[in-house]
Design an enzyme around this catalytic site. Structure first.
Site, PDB file in Angstrom:
ATOM      1  N   ASP A   1      -1.281  -6.348  -0.172  1.00  0.00           N
ATOM      2  CA  ASP A   1      -1.332  -5.639   1.112  1.00  0.00           C
ATOM      3  C   ASP A   1      -2.778  -5.231   1.418  1.00  0.00           C
ATOM      4  OD1 ASP A   1       0.127  -4.710   3.242  1.00  0.00           O
ATOM      5  OD2 ASP A   1       1.074  -3.055   2.150  1.00  0.00           O
TER       6      ASP A   1
ATOM      7  N   GLU B   1      -0.977  -5.308   8.973  1.00  0.00           N
ATOM      8  CA  GLU B   1      -0.060  -4.673   9.926  1.00  0.00           C
ATOM      9  C   GLU B   1      -0.524  -4.835  11.370  1.00  0.00           C
ATOM     10  OE1 GLU B   1       0.657  -0.575   8.921  1.00  0.00           O
ATOM     11  OE2 GLU B   1       1.338  -1.068   6.892  1.00  0.00           O
TER      12      GLU B   1
ATOM     13  N   ASP C   1       0.833  -1.209   0.000  1.00  0.00           N
ATOM     14  CA  ASP C   1       0.000   0.000   0.000  1.00  0.00           C
ATOM     15  C   ASP C   1       0.865   1.255   0.000  1.00  0.00           C
ATOM     16  OD1 ASP C   1       0.894  -0.072   2.603  1.00  0.00           O
ATOM     17  OD2 ASP C   1      -1.088   0.097   3.535  1.00  0.00           O
ATOM     18  N   SER C   2       2.196   1.069  -0.007  1.00  0.00           N
ATOM     19  CA  SER C   2       3.093   2.205  -0.248  1.00  0.00           C
ATOM     20  C   SER C   2       2.791   2.832  -1.606  1.00  0.00           C
ATOM     21  CB  SER C   2       4.561   1.758  -0.181  1.00  0.00           C
ATOM     22  OG  SER C   2       4.770   0.615  -0.988  1.00  0.00           O
TER      23      SER C   2
ATOM     24  N   GLU D   1       9.923  -3.813  10.254  1.00  0.00           N
ATOM     25  CA  GLU D   1      10.328  -2.527   9.678  1.00  0.00           C
ATOM     26  C   GLU D   1      10.897  -1.611  10.764  1.00  0.00           C
ATOM     27  OE1 GLU D   1       7.447  -0.817   7.052  1.00  0.00           O
ATOM     28  OE2 GLU D   1       8.616   1.022   6.748  1.00  0.00           O
TER      29      GLU D   1
ATOM     30  N   LYS E   1      -0.999  -9.401   3.306  1.00  0.00           N
ATOM     31  CA  LYS E   1      -0.224  -8.841   4.413  1.00  0.00           C
ATOM     32  C   LYS E   1      -1.119  -7.898   5.213  1.00  0.00           C
ATOM     33  CE  LYS E   1       3.197  -5.580   3.939  1.00  0.00           C
ATOM     34  NZ  LYS E   1       2.742  -4.523   4.875  1.00  0.00           N
TER      35      LYS E   1
HETATM   36  O1  KIV Z   1       3.500  -1.119   1.645  1.00  0.00           O
HETATM   37  C1  KIV Z   1       4.683  -1.447   1.593  1.00  0.00           C
HETATM   38  O2  KIV Z   1       5.387  -1.254   0.608  1.00  0.00           O
HETATM   39  C2  KIV Z   1       5.253  -2.106   2.751  1.00  0.00           C
HETATM   40  C3  KIV Z   1       6.742  -2.241   2.797  1.00  0.00           C
HETATM   41  C4  KIV Z   1       7.342  -0.985   3.285  1.00  0.00           C
HETATM   42  C5  KIV Z   1       7.167  -3.427   3.603  1.00  0.00           C
HETATM   43  O3  KIV Z   1       4.557  -2.470   3.645  1.00  0.00           O
END
Ligand code: KIV
Length: 289
Positions: free
Chosen positions: A108, A139, A65-66, A205, A137
């Protein structure tokens, strides 16, 4: 990538010239861990970059989600929607399929799509799995443990994420190192609980290198993937734009610009894979705390 016919607009050749490896799967990742081979991961958000990462031999592609920050111009990942994640996951999957690629793809779950209930998390995870992700994924620790168990019991591989969790950056008070001092114990307990719940990967992280290395030894069934967590983890991940130097700001300490000295994105990604596999990246003296 080399191809006999020119391919305009980033159009992909029908088969990857370097796709000689077997598809990356959980059993293959376990084998890599057992023989001490580091796992490589990069983010990618579209078909062409995903295909190039696959061709470079990157083991896992994270549709992170970056993308909210690097593609959408948001100031944090908080505003990313599930529909946006579905769109980018499908794009990455198509790119990999076009080159008959082999990377393991992680979707994500964005902010607000798994916090409400385990059922909400399952519905959101289904969207990314049906878009072609192999794993999702999410968090955080503590309350997420039961959500992870719920998803894993229903056949969805899960990557957890502890330390600096960008979706809660406002609660954390900024992009700071996590797990120092007294908070190290909480992180240890959360990581062990996530492994017990069935998480098969864990992004760490901005966690001190010594703590990440200790956790890696304590988590034989859950592969630690570090970003700013030193070289003692089972694998490494970087945001693609950062490692290609596509960043007008100051890169965080844990990033190395792999474009330096290279002539193409493929070469830079090959250099990243080499450096992670041979243990030269990250260098704890430069890239860790
Ligand atoms: O969203 C993302 O790219 C991430 C990485 C920083 C691990 O969670």
């Amino acid at each position: 990538m080399t191809s006999s016919t020119a391919t305009p607009y980033g159009t992909l050749p029908p088969a990857s010239p370097v796709a000689t490896r077997k598809p990356v799967s959980l059993p293959r990742l376990n084998e890599m861990r057992e023989r001490g081979e580091k796992i490589t991961m990069l983010t990618a958000y579209d078909a062409t970059f995903a295909a190039v990462a696959d061709a470079a031999g990157v083991d896992c592609i994270l549709v992170g989600d970056s993308l909210g920050m690097v593609c959408q111009g948001l100031t944090s990942t908080v505003g990313v929607s599930l529909e946006t994640m579905r769109y980018h996951t499908e794009s990455v999957v198509r790119g990999i399929q076009r080159v008959q690629g082999t990377a393991w793809i992680i979707g994500d779950l964005p902010f607000g799509t798994y916090q409400e209930s385990r059922e909400q998390a399952l519905r959101s995870a289904n969207v990314l799995m049906q878009a072609g992700a192999h794993m999702v994924k999410l968090e955080g620790g503590g309350w997420t443990t039961e959500t992870v168990r719920f998803l894993v019991e229903r056949g969805i591989p899960v990557c957890a994420h502890l330390g600096l969790t960008p979706q809660t950056v406002h609660a954390l008070g900024g992009y700071r190192v996590q797990g120092r001092g007294d908070s190290a114990d909480k992180l240890r307990q959360e990581a062990l609980a996530l492994q017990d719940a069935g998480a098969s990967m864990l992004v760490l992280e901005m966690v001190p290198a010594a703590l990440s290395a200790e956790l890696t030894l304590a988590l034989p069934r859950c592969h630690t993937i570090g970003i700013g967590a030193g070289h003692g983890t089972a694998g490494q991940v970087l945001v693609m734009h950062d490692m290609l130097g596509v960043n007008l700001g100051k890169n965080p300490k844990f990033v190395r610009n792999f474009m330096t000295g290279q002539n193409s994105v493929l070469e830079a990604m090959l250099a990243y894979v080499r450096a992670v596999k041979d243990g030269s990246f990250p260098d704890n003296a430069l890239h860790a705390w």
